[in-house]
Design a protein around this motif. Sequence first.
Motif, PDB file in Angstrom:
ATOM      1  N   THR A 158     170.345 -14.424 -30.138  1.00  0.00           N
ATOM      2  CA  THR A 158     170.462 -15.794 -29.599  1.00  0.00           C
ATOM      3  C   THR A 158     171.441 -16.414 -30.847  1.00  0.00           C
ATOM      4  N   ASN A 181     165.828 -21.853 -22.232  1.00  0.00           N
ATOM      5  CA  ASN A 181     165.607 -20.896 -21.316  1.00  0.00           C
ATOM      6  C   ASN A 181     165.298 -20.981 -20.109  1.00  0.00           C
ATOM      7  N   ASP A 182     165.957 -21.698 -19.443  1.00  0.00           N
ATOM      8  CA  ASP A 182     165.236 -21.749 -18.106  1.00  0.00           C
ATOM      9  C   ASP A 182     166.694 -22.015 -17.780  1.00  0.00           C
ATOM     10  N   ARG A 183     167.903 -21.138 -17.771  1.00  0.00           N
ATOM     11  CA  ARG A 183     169.197 -20.922 -17.524  1.00  0.00           C
ATOM     12  C   ARG A 183     169.391 -21.920 -16.777  1.00  0.00           C
TER      13      ARG A 183
ATOM     14  N   SER B 120     164.999 -14.304 -19.740  1.00  0.00           N
ATOM     15  CA  SER B 120     165.298 -15.388 -20.146  1.00  0.00           C
ATOM     16  C   SER B 120     165.980 -15.046 -21.110  1.00  0.00           C
ATOM     17  N   VAL B 121     166.972 -15.897 -22.308  1.00  0.00           N
ATOM     18  CA  VAL B 121     167.346 -15.317 -22.720  1.00  0.00           C
ATOM     19  C   VAL B 121     167.195 -14.786 -24.108  1.00  0.00           C
ATOM     20  N   GLU B 122     166.045 -14.642 -24.187  1.00  0.00           N
ATOM     21  CA  GLU B 122     165.728 -14.286 -26.216  1.00  0.00           C
ATOM     22  C   GLU B 122     165.619 -12.568 -25.660  1.00  0.00           C
ATOM     23  N   TYR B 124     168.935 -11.075 -23.513  1.00  0.00           N
ATOM     24  CA  TYR B 124     169.715 -11.528 -22.740  1.00  0.00           C
ATOM     25  C   TYR B 124     170.442 -10.105 -22.873  1.00  0.00           C
TER      26      TYR B 124
END
Lengths: 286, 127
Positions: A158, A181-183, B120-122, B124
């Motif tokens: 990230t 986190n919730d896109r 989730s983005v973690e 990705y």
Amino acid sequence: MASHAVHHTAPSHSDHSANPWGGGTSPFKISYGKMMMWFFLLSDAFTFSGLLTAYGFMRHKYEDIWPTAGDVFTHFPFYSGHIELAYVAFMTFILIASSVTMVLAVEAGHRMDRKKVQLWMVWTIVGGLIFVGSQAWEWYHFIHGTPQGAYLLADGVTVMRHKIDPHTHVLEEGAFLVPANDRSGFVEVAGAEAAKLKETATHIHGANLKHNEYGIPLFANFFFFITGFHGFHVFSGVIINFLIFLGVVNGTYEKRGHYEMVEKSGLYWHFVDLVWVFVFTFFYLL
Amino acid sequence: MDVRDDVYEYSLDNHHGETEGKKIRTLFLKVLAVLSLITIVEVAMGMMWSRDESMRAVLKYSFILMTLVKAGGITWYFMHMGDEKKTFQYVVIVPFFVMIGYLIFIALTEATYLGTIRPSVENYLGF
């Protein structure tokens, strides 16, 4: 142009014209070399479509956090400010213009005008070199990134980016963006929260295959692979055009009675332009 | 040089004179003008509306349409596809659109679905 008569070297075969598929004649009325060049270009078109579709796949999957190209490619030579897309538009124009000079070389070949074929091929090669140089220049800026950089957070993937005003391209003081986190896109962090994130983060500049200052690393991976693959095609095109140019200078095609080799290398060169039109749209505009 | 009589050594007898050459060159310059104009319009639209969420769909489809027009112009005029026989045009164009049309459809459908179930983005990068 459709009115050109088809030149058949064997008058004895004219009786086959009733059934072009009956053998002894080419039903497509196209030479072997040119037909195979088309089939090669078709297979190359499949390759590029595959790459661009893979790019579209990942982009749709990470639609919420995909970087905006307008934020990434804002450099312009000899100008310290930011103009988004201007330089890529210039590159696109150069490639289209070199496509025109190529087709003018082909046209001069149809008139057996060797001098003009030479002239237009030189301009085509010059255009190709400017394009490859521009691409190198753009890679350089993408790899080096911005002086302020971004922060690669502890998860190693990230990225926390500086918030930029989209209209002025000026950094907003102390404001950072991280993926939500919730896109739902990006959320803004500032002050103590940003300072806490920075503690365990790595300061990064620019993009490579591992991390990308501008956001998701996949963006950089696809950028390097697709523009690199296209750039390699442009580079090969310049080499091929140069070799054909030598043939023109040596009078090889004049002796042969036609300039079809210029047409064949021209087909390849136009294809390179054709691919760029799509890369330009899907990487930079959208 | 030996000329074989069972193959086309040179398919289109495109040799033409100066008068016809002039017409053809004018056509190429017209195509160049149209292609440049489309590019300018694209860049201008991108600069004005690329961050405007409400214009997103309009931009997307008009960019794709303009790109296809540009690609058509290059193929038809610069690559002289318009001068080839119709059977040959189909041989090159039809396989491309059938296969790539399906590929684009299935890839984007699947990707959109995967996007909705992405954890989730973690993680990705875990695709």
